[in-house]
Design a protein around this motif. Structure first.
Motif, PDB file in Angstrom:
ATOM      1  N   ILE A 153       0.850  -1.204   0.000  1.00  0.00           N
ATOM      2  CA  ILE A 153       0.000   0.000   0.000  1.00  0.00           C
ATOM      3  C   ILE A 153       0.884   1.253   0.000  1.00  0.00           C
ATOM      4  CG2 ILE A 153      -1.785   1.307   1.235  1.00  0.00           C
ATOM      5  CD1 ILE A 153      -2.681  -1.370   2.502  1.00  0.00           C
ATOM      6  N   MET A 154       1.935   1.210   0.816  1.00  0.00           N
ATOM      7  CA  MET A 154       2.835   2.367   0.914  1.00  0.00           C
ATOM      8  C   MET A 154       3.460   2.691  -0.448  1.00  0.00           C
ATOM      9  SD  MET A 154       4.053   4.441   3.271  1.00  0.00           S
ATOM     10  CE  MET A 154       4.473   5.928   2.389  1.00  0.00           C
ATOM     11  N   ALA A 155       3.858   1.634  -1.178  1.00  0.00           N
ATOM     12  CA  ALA A 155       4.478   1.854  -2.494  1.00  0.00           C
ATOM     13  C   ALA A 155       3.461   2.451  -3.466  1.00  0.00           C
ATOM     14  CB  ALA A 155       5.034   0.544  -3.034  1.00  0.00           C
ATOM     15  N   GLU A 156       2.223   2.007  -3.351  1.00  0.00           N
ATOM     16  CA  GLU A 156       1.173   2.551  -4.226  1.00  0.00           C
ATOM     17  C   GLU A 156       0.918   4.016  -3.873  1.00  0.00           C
ATOM     18  OE1 GLU A 156      -2.256  -0.022  -4.127  1.00  0.00           O
ATOM     19  OE2 GLU A 156      -3.194   1.088  -5.776  1.00  0.00           O
ATOM     20  N   ASP A 157       0.888   4.294  -2.568  1.00  0.00           N
ATOM     21  CA  ASP A 157       0.713   5.658  -2.062  1.00  0.00           C
ATOM     22  C   ASP A 157       1.860   6.551  -2.587  1.00  0.00           C
ATOM     23  OD1 ASP A 157       0.985   7.920  -0.409  1.00  0.00           O
ATOM     24  OD2 ASP A 157       0.442   6.899   1.434  1.00  0.00           O
ATOM     25  N   SER A 158       3.105   6.106  -2.398  1.00  0.00           N
ATOM     26  CA  SER A 158       4.260   6.898  -2.846  1.00  0.00           C
ATOM     27  C   SER A 158       4.266   7.065  -4.359  1.00  0.00           C
ATOM     28  CB  SER A 158       5.571   6.234  -2.438  1.00  0.00           C
ATOM     29  OG  SER A 158       5.625   6.119  -1.055  1.00  0.00           O
ATOM     30  N   GLY A 159       3.837   6.023  -5.044  1.00  0.00           N
ATOM     31  CA  GLY A 159       3.801   6.073  -6.510  1.00  0.00           C
ATOM     32  C   GLY A 159       2.924   7.180  -7.028  1.00  0.00           C
ATOM     33  N   GLN A 160       1.899   7.512  -6.253  1.00  0.00           N
ATOM     34  CA  GLN A 160       1.044   8.600  -6.747  1.00  0.00           C
ATOM     35  C   GLN A 160       1.199   9.895  -5.971  1.00  0.00           C
ATOM     36  OE1 GLN A 160      -3.134   7.597  -6.870  1.00  0.00           O
ATOM     37  NE2 GLN A 160      -3.420   8.322  -4.793  1.00  0.00           N
ATOM     38  N   ALA A 197      10.746   5.961  -5.093  1.00  0.00           N
ATOM     39  CA  ALA A 197      11.345   7.259  -5.472  1.00  0.00           C
ATOM     40  C   ALA A 197      12.757   7.045  -6.015  1.00  0.00           C
ATOM     41  CB  ALA A 197      11.379   8.184  -4.263  1.00  0.00           C
ATOM     42  N   LEU A 198      13.476   6.155  -5.353  1.00  0.00           N
ATOM     43  CA  LEU A 198      14.878   5.928  -5.708  1.00  0.00           C
ATOM     44  C   LEU A 198      15.007   5.347  -7.122  1.00  0.00           C
ATOM     45  CD1 LEU A 198      17.403   6.414  -4.094  1.00  0.00           C
ATOM     46  CD2 LEU A 198      17.289   4.072  -3.271  1.00  0.00           C
ATOM     47  N   SER A 199      14.166   4.384  -7.454  1.00  0.00           N
ATOM     48  CA  SER A 199      14.314   3.763  -8.773  1.00  0.00           C
ATOM     49  C   SER A 199      13.951   4.757  -9.875  1.00  0.00           C
ATOM     50  CB  SER A 199      13.523   2.460  -8.894  1.00  0.00           C
ATOM     51  OG  SER A 199      12.207   2.652  -8.519  1.00  0.00           O
ATOM     52  N   ARG A 200      12.994   5.651  -9.561  1.00  0.00           N
ATOM     53  CA  ARG A 200      12.670   6.652 -10.582  1.00  0.00           C
ATOM     54  C   ARG A 200      13.857   7.596 -10.783  1.00  0.00           C
ATOM     55  NH1 ARG A 200       7.765   8.381 -12.699  1.00  0.00           N
ATOM     56  NH2 ARG A 200       7.159   6.211 -12.343  1.00  0.00           N
ATOM     57  N   MET A 201      14.502   8.017  -9.671  1.00  0.00           N
ATOM     58  CA  MET A 201      15.656   8.915  -9.797  1.00  0.00           C
ATOM     59  C   MET A 201      16.809   8.218 -10.521  1.00  0.00           C
ATOM     60  SD  MET A 201      15.864  11.232  -6.352  1.00  0.00           S
ATOM     61  CE  MET A 201      15.615  10.020  -5.076  1.00  0.00           C
ATOM     62  N   ASP A 261       9.044   9.956   4.367  1.00  0.00           N
ATOM     63  CA  ASP A 261       8.121   9.424   5.363  1.00  0.00           C
ATOM     64  C   ASP A 261       8.795   8.315   6.181  1.00  0.00           C
ATOM     65  OD1 ASP A 261       5.720   9.241   6.658  1.00  0.00           O
ATOM     66  OD2 ASP A 261       4.698   8.106   5.102  1.00  0.00           O
ATOM     67  N   ALA A 262      10.047   8.514   6.539  1.00  0.00           N
ATOM     68  CA  ALA A 262      10.797   7.387   7.114  1.00  0.00           C
ATOM     69  C   ALA A 262      11.637   7.764   8.327  1.00  0.00           C
ATOM     70  CB  ALA A 262      11.679   6.771   6.033  1.00  0.00           C
ATOM     71  N   VAL A 263      11.319   8.880   8.999  1.00  0.00           N
ATOM     72  CA  VAL A 263      12.037   9.169  10.249  1.00  0.00           C
ATOM     73  C   VAL A 263      11.188   8.716  11.437  1.00  0.00           C
ATOM     74  CG1 VAL A 263      13.086  10.937  11.717  1.00  0.00           C
ATOM     75  CG2 VAL A 263      13.230  11.159   9.227  1.00  0.00           C
ATOM     76  N   HIS A 264       9.906   9.112  11.424  1.00  0.00           N
ATOM     77  CA  HIS A 264       9.110   8.973  12.652  1.00  0.00           C
ATOM     78  C   HIS A 264       8.800   7.534  13.043  1.00  0.00           C
ATOM     79  CE1 HIS A 264       5.926   9.339   9.485  1.00  0.00           C
ATOM     80  NE2 HIS A 264       5.462   8.293  10.145  1.00  0.00           N
ATOM     81  N   ASP A 265       8.867   6.570  12.102  1.00  0.00           N
ATOM     82  CA  ASP A 265       8.567   5.206  12.543  1.00  0.00           C
ATOM     83  C   ASP A 265       9.821   4.366  12.775  1.00  0.00           C
ATOM     84  OD1 ASP A 265       9.207   4.512   9.964  1.00  0.00           O
ATOM     85  OD2 ASP A 265       7.316   3.498   9.514  1.00  0.00           O
ATOM     86  N   GLN A 266      10.985   5.014  12.732  1.00  0.00           N
ATOM     87  CA  GLN A 266      12.233   4.321  13.112  1.00  0.00           C
ATOM     88  C   GLN A 266      12.204   3.996  14.603  1.00  0.00           C
ATOM     89  OE1 GLN A 266      15.207   3.712  11.222  1.00  0.00           O
ATOM     90  NE2 GLN A 266      13.771   4.081   9.528  1.00  0.00           N
ATOM     91  N   GLY A 267      12.861   2.901  14.983  1.00  0.00           N
ATOM     92  CA  GLY A 267      13.011   2.607  16.409  1.00  0.00           C
ATOM     93  C   GLY A 267      13.883   3.664  17.067  1.00  0.00           C
ATOM     94  N   ASN A 268      14.985   4.011  16.393  1.00  0.00           N
ATOM     95  CA  ASN A 268      15.911   4.987  16.946  1.00  0.00           C
ATOM     96  C   ASN A 268      16.155   6.095  15.910  1.00  0.00           C
ATOM     97  OD1 ASN A 268      17.927   6.398  18.212  1.00  0.00           O
ATOM     98  ND2 ASN A 268      19.162   4.611  18.734  1.00  0.00           N
ATOM     99  N   PRO A 269      15.167   6.970  15.747  1.00  0.00           N
ATOM    100  CA  PRO A 269      15.279   7.985  14.690  1.00  0.00           C
ATOM    101  C   PRO A 269      16.474   8.918  14.875  1.00  0.00           C
ATOM    102  CG  PRO A 269      13.424   8.461  16.158  1.00  0.00           C
ATOM    103  CD  PRO A 269      13.925   7.111  16.517  1.00  0.00           C
ATOM    104  N   ARG A 270      16.809   9.187  16.149  1.00  0.00           N
ATOM    105  CA  ARG A 270      17.916  10.134  16.394  1.00  0.00           C
ATOM    106  C   ARG A 270      19.241   9.550  15.898  1.00  0.00           C
ATOM    107  NH1 ARG A 270      15.704  13.955  20.406  1.00  0.00           N
ATOM    108  NH2 ARG A 270      13.698  13.094  20.944  1.00  0.00           N
ATOM    109  N   ALA A 271      19.426   8.235  16.108  1.00  0.00           N
ATOM    110  CA  ALA A 271      20.668   7.595  15.637  1.00  0.00           C
ATOM    111  C   ALA A 271      20.724   7.642  14.115  1.00  0.00           C
ATOM    112  CB  ALA A 271      20.731   6.156  16.133  1.00  0.00           C
TER     113      ALA A 271
END
Ligand code: SAM
Length: 369
Positions: A153-160, A197-201, A261-271
């Motif tokens: 679902i996330m990939a579909e969301d990011s895709g659009q 996003a990465l594969s498109r870039m 969309d990948a900082v806040h759900d990290q276990g240790n975002p600060r690291a």
């Protein structure tokens, strides 16, 4: 306590029956809206909205045949669609029609405006409700592995939501970046998921090299196969836990680092963010797309999708973080103030906060050491 008892116990004249009636009505709407989301998700996944995309009226049997589905189920789904005023029905001919104005927000061809993609999150979150109820009691988390379709679902969301704006709006937030990507730089995307996003870039900028890291073996396997299929030899993916990225990031190895969309759900975002700072070469830039909200709950009362974001946070983003060892559990609504604090604390001397017109959901932080 019954409604009559509540009424009786409230100080004289303080109970507004009009307010109670309005709330009752609003909550009944909420029940209908929640149910409609589940049916919209089914309509998306089964291809029913797409089968009705051309606006031709059809009977339930004709629509079922067009979509290759069972008529009895399609008829019940149409009942929900008619009752929620998404689909029109003609009682005389027994036909159903999806108005063009509704198709514009519900069919695959309508991307990036296909709102049915987002409806899928409701069912996905519902699938872990019992686990979440347990977490409310014991304070633990629900790990990523418990979610059946999250990466899909996330990939579909990011895709659009990310791809259509990437070259025109997002990358230009960093002046000269596109020239540098064309000339050839080293790019890293963290928490890359399926690497949309990465594969498109990587396809757009063949002189640059791209790397993506994510904890999920399943998402990385999908991303790797997709890169191979597209013949992208300037793109690699690795399964990595970024909880220790502050120690194991290669120093000065990248010119441009992104998180979508990948900082806040990290276990240790600060690291992870400290590791990003360490991994940037001189002149390097970190671009973070993350949920736009305030870190102060009372300032989110008028947020256009506040209830949705807090729900996704509680039942996914926060809980998957808490499920990791020592997980901080920032949650999706960590907010701009907290984000700036964490980026600054990691050593970024300049943190620019941008909002883009096309995107009510996210902020774009441009961070320089
Ligand atoms: C909300 S998803 C975003 C995925 C992708 N960037 C996108 O926009 O489609 C967050 C990603 O962070 C990853 N993640 C969470 N904790 C992680 C960790 N400790 N190490 C590496 N990745 C992690 C998840 O597996 C997930 O793919």
């Amino acid at each position: 306590m019954s409604a009559a008892e509540i009424l009786e116990s409230s100080p004289e004249n303080s109970f507004s029956t009009a307010k109670a009636a309005a709330f009752e009505e609003r909550f009944v709407d909420t029940l209908n809206a929640g149910a409609t989301c589940l049916m919209a998700s089914v309509g998306h996944r089964t291809g029913l909205f797409d089968a009705m995309a051309d606006g031709t009226p059809g009977t339930s049997a004709e629509i079922a045949a067009k979509a290759g589905l069972n008529e009895r189920y399609v008829r019940e789904w149409l009942g929900a669609m008619v009752a929620s005023a998404i689909v029109d029905c003609d009682a005389d001919t027994g036909t159903f029609q999806l108005p063009a104005e509704h198709a514009a927000y519900l069919i695959r061809a309508a991307a990036p405006n296909n709102l049915a993609v987002f409806a899928q999150y409701i069912g996905e979150l519902g699938s872990v409700e019992t686990d979440i109820v347990e977490c409310f009691k014991n304070g633990s988390g629900v790990p990523y592995a418990r979610f059946n379709r999250f990466h899909e679902i996330m990939a579909e969301d990011s895709g659009q939501s990310v791809l259509p704006a990437l070259r025109e709006h997002i990358l230009p937030l960093v002046p000269d970046l596109i020239d540098r990507l064309e000339a050839g730089i080293r790019v890293l995307d963290l928490g890359c998921g399926r690497g949309i996003a990465l594969s498109r870039m990587a396809a757009w900028y063949p002189n640059s090299s791209f790397a993506g890291y994510d904890l999920s073996a399943e998402a990385i396997a999908w991303a790797t196969a997709n890169a191979e299929e597209q013949g992208l030899d300037n793109l690699t993916f690795q399964v990595r836990d970024l909880g220790t990225f502050d120690q194991d990031a290669a120093e000065a190895a990248f010119d441009f680092v992104t998180t979508f969309d990948a900082v806040h759900d990290q276990g240790n975002p600060r690291a992870m963010v400290r590791g990003i700072h360490r991994s940037l070469a001189p002149g390097g830039v970190y671009l973070a797309q993350d949920i736009n909200g305030s870190s102060h709950m009372h300032e989110n009362c008028d947020h256009p999708i506040g209830p949705l974001l807090y729900t996704v946070s509680c039942m996914h983003c926060m809980t998957v973080s808490l499920a990791q060892e020592g997980g901080e559990g920032l949650g999706a609504m960590w907010g701009r103030q907290k984000a700036v604090e964490i980026f600054s604390e990691a050593g970024f001397g300049s943190v620019e906060v941008n909002e883009l017109e096309h995107d009510i959901q996210n902020c774009y932080y441009v961070c320089r050491p």
